[in-house]
Scaffold this motif. Structure first.
Motif, PDB file in Angstrom:
ATOM      1  N   PRO A 135       0.844  -1.192   0.000  1.00 48.36           N
ATOM      2  CA  PRO A 135       0.000   0.000   0.000  1.00 48.36           C
ATOM      3  C   PRO A 135       0.885   1.250   0.000  1.00 48.36           C
ATOM      4  CG  PRO A 135      -0.616  -1.496   1.798  1.00 48.36           C
ATOM      5  CD  PRO A 135       0.626  -2.043   1.169  1.00 48.36           C
ATOM      6  N   MET A 136       0.403   2.297  -0.706  1.00 47.86           N
ATOM      7  CA  MET A 136       1.193   3.514  -0.875  1.00 47.86           C
ATOM      8  C   MET A 136       1.597   4.165   0.444  1.00 47.86           C
ATOM      9  SD  MET A 136       2.071   4.499  -3.743  1.00 47.86           S
ATOM     10  CE  MET A 136       1.813   4.102  -5.447  1.00 47.86           C
ATOM     11  N   ASP A 137       0.733   4.007   1.437  1.00 54.91           N
ATOM     12  CA  ASP A 137       0.983   4.747   2.683  1.00 54.91           C
ATOM     13  C   ASP A 137       1.683   3.876   3.731  1.00 54.91           C
ATOM     14  OD1 ASP A 137      -1.108   3.059   3.127  1.00 54.91           O
ATOM     15  OD2 ASP A 137      -2.400   4.534   4.108  1.00 54.91           O
ATOM     16  N   MET A 138       2.269   2.774   3.301  1.00 57.13           N
ATOM     17  CA  MET A 138       2.810   1.810   4.253  1.00 57.13           C
ATOM     18  C   MET A 138       3.877   2.427   5.163  1.00 57.13           C
ATOM     19  SD  MET A 138       3.928  -2.089   3.509  1.00 57.13           S
ATOM     20  CE  MET A 138       5.474  -1.746   2.696  1.00 57.13           C
ATOM     21  N   TYR A 139       4.636   3.360   4.632  1.00 66.21           N
ATOM     22  CA  TYR A 139       5.695   3.949   5.446  1.00 66.21           C
ATOM     23  C   TYR A 139       5.310   5.298   6.034  1.00 66.21           C
ATOM     24  CZ  TYR A 139       8.798   0.178   4.186  1.00 66.21           C
ATOM     25  OH  TYR A 139       9.366  -1.064   4.048  1.00 66.21           O
ATOM     26  N   VAL A 185       3.271   7.439   9.037  1.00 66.38           N
ATOM     27  CA  VAL A 185       2.768   7.182  10.391  1.00 66.38           C
ATOM     28  C   VAL A 185       1.249   7.077  10.396  1.00 66.38           C
ATOM     29  CG1 VAL A 185       3.790   7.723  12.607  1.00 66.38           C
ATOM     30  CG2 VAL A 185       3.933   9.398  10.737  1.00 66.38           C
ATOM     31  N   ASP A 186       0.619   7.860   9.505  1.00 67.08           N
ATOM     32  CA  ASP A 186      -0.842   7.865   9.509  1.00 67.08           C
ATOM     33  C   ASP A 186      -1.403   6.886   8.478  1.00 67.08           C
ATOM     34  OD1 ASP A 186      -0.025   9.167   7.270  1.00 67.08           O
ATOM     35  OD2 ASP A 186      -1.303  10.918   7.522  1.00 67.08           O
ATOM     36  N   TYR A 187      -0.699   5.751   8.294  1.00 64.35           N
ATOM     37  CA  TYR A 187      -1.189   4.758   7.344  1.00 64.35           C
ATOM     38  C   TYR A 187      -2.594   4.284   7.728  1.00 64.35           C
ATOM     39  CZ  TYR A 187      -0.216   1.225  10.901  1.00 64.35           C
ATOM     40  OH  TYR A 187      -0.226   0.499  12.066  1.00 64.35           O
ATOM     41  N   GLN A 188      -3.344   3.897   6.700  1.00 66.68           N
ATOM     42  CA  GLN A 188      -4.702   3.391   6.911  1.00 66.68           C
ATOM     43  C   GLN A 188      -4.613   1.895   7.232  1.00 66.68           C
ATOM     44  OE1 GLN A 188      -7.581   5.211   6.744  1.00 66.68           O
ATOM     45  NE2 GLN A 188      -8.640   3.344   7.387  1.00 66.68           N
ATOM     46  N   THR A 189      -5.252   1.494   8.318  1.00 66.43           N
ATOM     47  CA  THR A 189      -5.186   0.071   8.653  1.00 66.43           C
ATOM     48  C   THR A 189      -6.048  -0.728   7.684  1.00 66.43           C
ATOM     49  OG1 THR A 189      -7.065   0.177  10.102  1.00 66.43           O
ATOM     50  CG2 THR A 189      -4.915   0.534  11.097  1.00 66.43           C
ATOM     51  N   GLY A 190      -5.745  -1.990   7.541  1.00 68.91           N
ATOM     52  CA  GLY A 190      -6.479  -2.795   6.571  1.00 68.91           C
ATOM     53  C   GLY A 190      -7.314  -3.897   7.196  1.00 68.91           C
ATOM     54  N   ILE A 191      -7.407  -3.906   8.520  1.00 64.49           N
ATOM     55  CA  ILE A 191      -8.138  -4.986   9.177  1.00 64.49           C
ATOM     56  C   ILE A 191      -9.449  -4.456   9.741  1.00 64.49           C
ATOM     57  CG2 ILE A 191      -8.050  -6.743  10.989  1.00 64.49           C
ATOM     58  CD1 ILE A 191      -5.946  -7.213   8.890  1.00 64.49           C
ATOM     59  N   LYS A 192     -10.521  -5.157   9.394  1.00 56.18           N
ATOM     60  CA  LYS A 192     -11.835  -4.784   9.930  1.00 56.18           C
ATOM     61  C   LYS A 192     -12.176  -5.733  11.067  1.00 56.18           C
ATOM     62  CE  LYS A 192     -13.755  -3.297   5.512  1.00 56.18           C
ATOM     63  NZ  LYS A 192     -14.739  -2.210   5.560  1.00 56.18           N
ATOM     64  N   LEU A 193     -12.649  -5.168  12.160  1.00 58.57           N
ATOM     65  CA  LEU A 193     -13.072  -6.009  13.281  1.00 58.57           C
ATOM     66  C   LEU A 193     -14.594  -6.139  13.281  1.00 58.57           C
ATOM     67  CD1 LEU A 193     -12.423  -7.531  15.967  1.00 58.57           C
ATOM     68  CD2 LEU A 193     -12.843  -5.355  17.127  1.00 58.57           C
ATOM     69  N   TYR A 194     -15.054  -7.369  13.290  1.00 61.65           N
ATOM     70  CA  TYR A 194     -16.480  -7.647  13.414  1.00 61.65           C
ATOM     71  C   TYR A 194     -16.701  -8.421  14.707  1.00 61.65           C
ATOM     72  CZ  TYR A 194     -17.396  -6.464   8.512  1.00 61.65           C
ATOM     73  OH  TYR A 194     -17.539  -5.811   7.323  1.00 61.65           O
ATOM     74  N   ARG A 227       1.299  -4.456   9.085  1.00 60.81           N
ATOM     75  CA  ARG A 227       0.305  -3.465   8.651  1.00 60.81           C
ATOM     76  C   ARG A 227      -0.078  -3.566   7.178  1.00 60.81           C
ATOM     77  NH1 ARG A 227       4.965  -0.780   9.902  1.00 60.81           N
ATOM     78  NH2 ARG A 227       6.039   0.352   8.260  1.00 60.81           N
ATOM     79  N   PHE A 228       0.617  -4.406   6.438  1.00 59.64           N
ATOM     80  CA  PHE A 228       0.248  -4.585   5.030  1.00 59.64           C
ATOM     81  C   PHE A 228      -0.921  -5.549   4.865  1.00 59.64           C
ATOM     82  CE2 PHE A 228       3.784  -7.255   6.345  1.00 59.64           C
ATOM     83  CZ  PHE A 228       3.268  -8.524   6.121  1.00 59.64           C
ATOM     84  N   LEU A 229      -1.303  -6.248   5.922  1.00 59.64           N
ATOM     85  CA  LEU A 229      -2.402  -7.203   5.804  1.00 59.64           C
ATOM     86  C   LEU A 229      -3.725  -6.490   5.563  1.00 59.64           C
ATOM     87  CD1 LEU A 229      -1.730  -9.720   8.734  1.00 59.64           C
ATOM     88  CD2 LEU A 229      -1.364 -10.112   6.289  1.00 59.64           C
ATOM     89  N   PHE A 249       7.427  -6.629   1.259  1.00 63.74           N
ATOM     90  CA  PHE A 249       7.130  -6.446   2.679  1.00 63.74           C
ATOM     91  C   PHE A 249       8.232  -6.885   3.645  1.00 63.74           C
ATOM     92  CE2 PHE A 249       3.066  -7.341   0.442  1.00 63.74           C
ATOM     93  CZ  PHE A 249       2.561  -6.046   0.498  1.00 63.74           C
ATOM     94  N   GLY A 250       9.356  -7.402   3.101  1.00 66.72           N
ATOM     95  CA  GLY A 250      10.423  -7.902   3.965  1.00 66.72           C
ATOM     96  C   GLY A 250      10.890  -6.882   4.993  1.00 66.72           C
ATOM     97  N   ASN A 251      11.059  -5.634   4.545  1.00 67.91           N
ATOM     98  CA  ASN A 251      11.580  -4.628   5.463  1.00 67.91           C
ATOM     99  C   ASN A 251      10.584  -4.221   6.537  1.00 67.91           C
ATOM    100  OD1 ASN A 251      14.185  -4.441   4.657  1.00 67.91           O
ATOM    101  ND2 ASN A 251      13.838  -2.763   3.200  1.00 67.91           N
ATOM    102  N   VAL A 252       9.296  -4.338   6.222  1.00 65.97           N
ATOM    103  CA  VAL A 252       8.280  -4.029   7.232  1.00 65.97           C
ATOM    104  C   VAL A 252       8.241  -5.154   8.257  1.00 65.97           C
ATOM    105  CG1 VAL A 252       5.832  -3.622   7.635  1.00 65.97           C
ATOM    106  CG2 VAL A 252       6.933  -2.663   5.633  1.00 65.97           C
ATOM    107  N   LEU A 253       8.250  -6.366   7.762  1.00 70.67           N
ATOM    108  CA  LEU A 253       8.255  -7.543   8.630  1.00 70.67           C
ATOM    109  C   LEU A 253       9.440  -7.486   9.596  1.00 70.67           C
ATOM    110  CD1 LEU A 253       6.725 -10.266   8.947  1.00 70.67           C
ATOM    111  CD2 LEU A 253       8.434 -11.268   7.441  1.00 70.67           C
TER     112      LEU A 253
END
Ligand code: ADP
Ligand code: MG
Length: 630
Positions: free
Chosen positions: A292-296, A298-307, A326-328, A385-389
């Protein structure tokens, strides 16, 4: 009626929608349906948890109406709706700072750019790609006044009072002249199936149905064939994650991804997991194929929805999964959380913590599986995603070992990257030390660092870590299983008595040259010493870590004041076996020795990835030496 101006950024987005983003217009339907679905989600939760909404009936549906005469397309939902304030702030301004990122990330490639629309929370404005006038009639659940918002996308919008039955939002788009395709029911249905098949709510639309002629026994027509209009549900409206794996086709997984990730690209892979036992929950995680473009940011958009039991709770909670994942993209759904969780409760809730922990473990083990079974796919994953991991190596101590096992390392001896489990097979079993070198230079430069020569001569392999993050992260990673991770500068090798004696003798013969070098360099070096660690390089530099000024600098750095502290002067190590030094030792040319001392120090600094403080001085000294040699 009140006229308003769009906020500057909103206007910029609008102009883009109208003038530049043509290639994938159909996604405006995905975005509006996604907003309708969000509005239904929000109301659902409030009705279940908030006393104030007790009287509100929740009868969720989304309707799409195409009117060919009027050339309008209408998308209507029975969700939360908006009041005047909401209209002002949601459909006129752009609150999310991520939008700035959107504008910065536009590439000019329309296909890529239109993929970004949904990711940056500017989905509503996509309707102006196809409409030259948009009317939003809306009434907030639990309130009495309805409002009509109107805009032609020309910098202004207006809002006036109106009336409306029930609550929710109706968006009427007056389509531009050449956008008739979006009035065709089969076209709309295809788009819905592609992007919105698995949103949890039903979408209805009028469809033409062909009724064949009725004939009697002699094949005589009693009633002619005709076309009826039927209002039918056009999406499956099943929360995909609740269905059992075996019943879901790959294409359905992919379609669902495109609706929750607002992406037209296929995901790299997904992991669907149902946990039963003390805590019941389902997770469906996707790994995108592109970061995702905003991965790096601070105000990246999360990609997980909680139900919670299929009721949407939040998609804006960064604590749901650790930041290094955070890429999930995907969904967590559990029956065992209280519906009225607040953000604070969520963060300290034991059930949530357990779900998070086991989800992380699951993701890591799936990645491990992928690394072993599908090297090519893992390579693609790792490149993005290696560097994020890697950030997990310091932020998630509990899983450090597993994360280390997912890393791909360059080493001195291998052409390809290796995994740590393979690397340790060649580690000295008595010492159990894994050596590594870090540096912000190119891989080949770092592999040729003089600091590695003593390892090469002993045929010991070393991890070569040349990413900027490595220099920050690896000093914090001290061990793996029973192995120690040791930076090359801290590695100590046993020397025999004989070797020591020999070295001392060699050092003696170099005392004179060492002193001449030190005199020439002054405070630029702490000392000049001979070393037996180098083979090919004449010199290297080393920081004395026992040096109080070094320790001070480190301390200041940890307190966040590193910028002001000058780095302590290095020790210049000279290689007594190197031809250059052997010749210098016997030279009587003071000017030459002086120039050589400076040039050699600069050379060692360059190898260390440092910049020269005085390039002009370096060049003129080098030229003098060359002139002498000719
Ligand atoms: P995002 O959905 O990412 O927030 P959008 O541009 O798609 O960005 O929508 C902006 C905001 O407008 C939404 O967050 C929501 O508050 C409001 N909104 C849009 N459509 C609707 C709708 N159908 N019902 C209620 N609110 C809506
Ligand atoms: Mg939206």
């Amino acid at each position: 009626m009140a006229k308003h101006q769009f906020q500057t950024e909103a206007n910029q987005i609008l102009n883009l929608m109208i003038h530049s983003l043509y290639s994938n217009k159909e996604i405006f339907i995905r975005e509006l349906v996604s907003n309708a679905s969000d509005a239904l989600d929000k109301l659902n939760m409030l009705v279940l948890t908030d006393e104030k909404y007790k009287e509100v009936t929740f009868s969720p549906r989304i309707d799409i109406v195409a009117n060919k005469e009027a050339k309008t397309l209408t998308i209507k939902d029975s969700g939360i709706g908006m009041n005047e304030e909401d209209l002002m702030s949601h459909l006129g301004t752009i609150a999310k700072s991520g939008t700035k990122a959107f504008l910065e990330n536009l590439t000019g490639d329309q296909k890529a750019d239109s993929n970004l629309i949904g990711q940056f929370g500017v989905g509503f404005y996509a309707c102006f790609m196809v409409a030259d006038k948009v009317e939003v009639t809306t009434k907030k659940a639990g309130e009495t006044q309805a409002f009509l918002w109107r805009s032609a996308g020309d910098g202004e919008f207006d809002i006036e009072n109106t009336t409306m039955d029930g609550h929710g939002t109706t968006i009427v788009m007056h389509l531009k002249d050449d956008e008739d395709e979006f009035l065709e029911s089969h076209r709309i249905e295809t788009i819905i199936k592609k992007y919105s098949n698995h949103i949890p709510f039903a979408i209805f639309m009028d469809k033409e149905k062909f009724i064949p002629a009725v004939k009697d026994d002699d094949d005589k027509e009693i009633e002619p064939s005709r076309t009826d209009i039927e209002n039918v549900q056009i999406n499956r409206a099943n929360a995909l994650w609740t269905i059992s794996k075996s019943e879901i086709k790959d294409d359905e997984y992919k379609d669902f991804y495109s609706s929750i990730a607002h992406s037209s690209e296929e995901p790299l892979t997904w992991m669907h997991n149902k946990a039963e036992g003390a805590i019941e929950y389902t997770t469906l995680f996707y790994i995108p194929s592109k970061a995702p473009m905003d991965m790096y940011r601070v105000d990246y958009q999360t990609g997980i929805k909680l139900y919670i039991n299929r009721v949407f709770i939040t998609d804006d909670e960064k604590e749901l999964m650790p930041t290094y994942l955070r890429f999930l993209r995907g969904v967590i759904d559990s029956k065992d959380l209280p519906l009225n969780v607040s953000r604070e409760i969520l963060q300290s809730n034991a059930v949530m913590a357990k779900i998070k922990n086991s989800s992380v473990k699951k993701v890591l083990s799936e990645l491990a599986k992928m690394s072993k079974k599908d090297a090519q796919k893992y390579e693609a994953f790792y490149a993005e995603f290696g560097n994020v991991l890697k950030e997990g190596l310091y932020s998630d101590m509990g899983n450090r070992e597993k994360i280390l096992e997912l890393m791909k390392f360059n080493t001195i001896n291998s052409e390809e990257t290796v995994m740590i489990e393979d690397f340790i097979k060649n580690v000295d079993e008595t010492k159990k030390e894994i050596y590594y070198i870090t540096g912000k230079t190119s891989l080949s430069m770092l592999k040729n660092s003089p600091a590695l020569e003593r390892f090469k001569s002993r045929n010991i392999d070393v991890l070569v870590l040349n990413e900027e993050v490595d220099t920050i992260i690896f000093p914090m990673v001290t061990d793996y299983k029973e192995y120690k991770l040791v930076p090359v500068s801290d590695a100590k090798f046993e020397e025999s008595e004989e070797e020591k004696k020999e070295e001392e003798e060699v050092a003696k013969t170099y005392e004179g040259l060492a002193k001449e070098f030190k005199d020439a360099l002054g405070d630029m070096v702490k000392s000049v010493e001979t070393t037996s660690d180098l083979t090919d390089s004449p010199v290297a530099i080393k920081i004395d870590k026992e040096d109080p000024s070094y320790m001070m600098a480190q301390m200041m750095k940890q307190m966040g004041q590193g910028g002001d502290v000058p780095a302590p002067a290095p020790i210049l190590l000279i290689n007594p076996k190197h031809e250059l030094l052997i010749k210098l030792k016997d030279s009587a040319d003071q000017n030459l020795i002086n120039d050589a001392a400076h040039v050699l120090l600069d050379q060692a600094k360059l190898f260390d990835g440092q910049e020269l403080s005085d390039t002009a001085d370096f060049i003129s000294r080098l030229n003098r030496i060359i002139a002498k040699a000719i």
